[in-house]
Design an enzyme around this catalytic site. Structure first.
Site, PDB file in Angstrom:
ATOM      1  N   LYS A 193     -18.018 -11.845  17.451  1.00 26.73           N
ATOM      2  CA  LYS A 193     -16.599 -11.482  17.453  1.00 26.73           C
ATOM      3  C   LYS A 193     -15.821 -12.273  18.488  1.00 26.73           C
ATOM      4  O   LYS A 193     -14.621 -12.522  18.324  1.00 26.73           O
ATOM      5  CB  LYS A 193     -16.435  -9.971  17.649  1.00 26.73           C
ATOM      6  CG  LYS A 193     -17.051  -9.412  18.934  1.00 26.73           C
ATOM      7  CD  LYS A 193     -16.086  -9.331  20.083  1.00 26.73           C
ATOM      8  CE  LYS A 193     -16.767  -8.810  21.335  1.00 26.73           C
ATOM      9  NZ  LYS A 193     -15.851  -8.684  22.480  1.00 26.73           N
ATOM     10  N   THR A 250     -10.799  -7.408  19.719  1.00 32.75           N
ATOM     11  CA  THR A 250     -10.835  -8.674  20.439  1.00 32.75           C
ATOM     12  C   THR A 250      -9.910  -9.710  19.826  1.00 32.75           C
ATOM     13  O   THR A 250      -9.418 -10.596  20.525  1.00 32.75           O
ATOM     14  CB  THR A 250     -12.280  -9.214  20.487  1.00 32.75           C
ATOM     15  OG1 THR A 250     -13.168  -8.141  20.785  1.00 32.75           O
ATOM     16  CG2 THR A 250     -12.437 -10.260  21.561  1.00 32.75           C
TER      17      THR A 250
END
Length: 333
Positions: A193, A250
Site C-alpha cells: 500500500k 495511505t
C-alpha cells in the site's frame, strides 16, 4: 509475571503505541537508538523529534539499552524501520524472556532477500518464538492514535492463542484489534500500500481528481491481491483492514509520508532533491524496489508498482508514466 512491554523503536508509531499501552496501565519501556535523544526524551517526557505535543507518562521508561527494554518483558513490540529489523531483532534475541510474545508493527519487505518481515524474524529469533510472532497492520496514523481517535486494525498470528493474547494487550476503547491467521496477506497489504500511496500522491501533484484516484486505488488493490495470492495469501485479507483499509488511508490521508512524497514528485521535484530534506525515508521507496522484484519472481503483472519504480529509480517523468499506464493493451477486469 504481570504483563510488561518493550517497545523497540521510538518513531512516531512506536511512541504512539507506547502511549496506548501506558494509557492502559501496562508498564512499558520505549527503546530509542540514539542515546542523546533517549536522554532528552526521558528528561523532557516528550518525543520532540518524532511525536511532539504528546507528554509521556512516568509509566513509560525511555532507554537506549536494548537489554533494559527487552529483558523480563512478557511482550516485545517491534516498531523498528523495516530495513533495520534483521539487525535489531538479532541484537535483542538473547534478552528475550522464554515465553515472550513478539508483535511486529513495522511494515515492509527486506530488499536484499525479498523476504517479508515474518521470515526475517524467523532467521534471527530462536525457533521456540516462531509461533508467537504476531503482525499488526491496518489504517492507523500515529498522530491520530496518540489523539485517541477511534481506530481499527488487524493482527495476524499463525498461533491463535498467542494472537488472542496480543489482541487483548493492544486493544483499547479507541483502538479495536481484529485477529487474522493470514500472516503473509496482512504483511503484504501493509507493505504494498505504501507504493500505491506514492502513485496516489503523484496523481494529486499532477492535479487530477476523484475519478483518477478511485481508479488507482482499485487497480492498486488488484495488484496487491495478485501478488498476495501468488505468495500464498488469502485473497479475502485484501478486502479487509490490512488491505483496502490501509490502502485507502495511505492514498488519501495528508499524514501519509508516502503520499506526500508522491505529491512532490507529481509537482515536478526530483527524487534526489526531495530526499535531501527528509529525516526519514518513506517506506514505499524501498518497497517499490522489493515489490517489483517479487512481481517478476512470481510472474505477477503489477504495472502501477512498475511505474512508481521507474519514477523513483530511473527518473521517469510522472506524466509519461501515467500515459503509459493508460495506453496499455485493453483487457478484461
Amino acid at each position: 509475571m504481570s504483563d510488561s512491554v518493550g517497545v523497540i523503536g521510538a518513531g512516531a508509531w512506536g511512541t504512539a503505541l507506547a502511549l496506548l499501552l501506558a494509557d492502559k496501565g501496562v508498564p512499558t519501556a520505549l527503546w530509542m537508538y540514539e542515546n542523546d535523544l533517549a536522554e532528552e526524551t526521558s528528561r523532557t517526557r516528550e518525543n520532540r523529534v518524532y511525536l511532539p505535543g504528546f507528554p509521556l507518562p512516568q509509566s513509560i521508561t525511555v532507554t537506549s539499552s536494548l537489554e533494559a527494554a527487552v529483558r523480563n518483558r512478557t511482550y516485545i513490540l517491534s516498531v523498528a524501520p523495516s530495513h533495520t529489523v534483521r539487525s535489531v531483532s538479532a541484537q535483542f534475541a538473547p534478552f528475550l524472556a522464554p515465553d515472550a510474545i513478539i508483535i511486529n508493527a513495522s511494515k515492509g519487505i527486506e530488499i536484499e532477500t525479498l523476504k517479508p518481515l515474518a521470515e526475517v524474524f524467523k532467521d534471527t529469533l530462536p525457533k521456540e518464538y516462531h509461533d508467537r510472532l504476531c503482525f499488526l497492520s491496518g489504517p492507523s496514523f500515529a498522530k491520530e492514535v496518540a489523539k485517541k481517535m477511534p481506530t481499527t486494525v488487524a493482527l495476524a498470528c499463525a498461533n491463535s492463542e498467542a494472537g488472542k493474547r496480543a489482541q487483548q494487550l493492544m486493544s483499547a476503547p479507541y483502538f479495536r484489534v481484529y485477529t487474522n491467521s493470514d500472516v503473509i496477506g496482512v504483511e503484504l497489504g501493509g507493505s504494498i500500500k505504501n507504493v500505491i500511496a506514492i502513485a496516489a500522491g503523484v496523481l494529486e501533484g499532477l492535479g487530477f481528481g476523484h475519478n483518477t484516484m478511485a481508479g488507482l486505488i482499485t487497480r492498486g488493490l488488484a495488484e496487491m491481491s495478485r501478488l498476495g495470492v501468488a505468495m500464498g495469501a488469502d485473497p479475502r485479507t485484501f478486502a479487509g483492514l490490512a488491505g483496502m483499509g490501509d490502502l485507502v488511508l495511505t492514498c488519501t490521508g495528508d499524514l501519509s509520508r508516502n503520499r506526500t512524497l508522491g505529491v512532490r514528485l507529481g509537482k515536478g521535484e526530483k527524487f534526489e532533491d526531495i530526499m535531501k530534506g527528509l529525516k526519514t525515508v518513506a517506506e514505499g521507496v524501498k518497497t517499490a524496489k522489493a515489490a517489483r522484484e517479487l512481481a517478476r519472481k512470481h510472474g505477477v503483472d503489477m504495472p502501477v508498482v512498475e511505474e512508481v519504480y521507474r519514477i523513483i529509480y530511473e527518473g521517469k517523468d510522472p506524466k509519461l508514466a501515467l500515459k503509459d499506464l493508460m495506453s496499455r493493451e485493453l483487457k478484461g477486469e
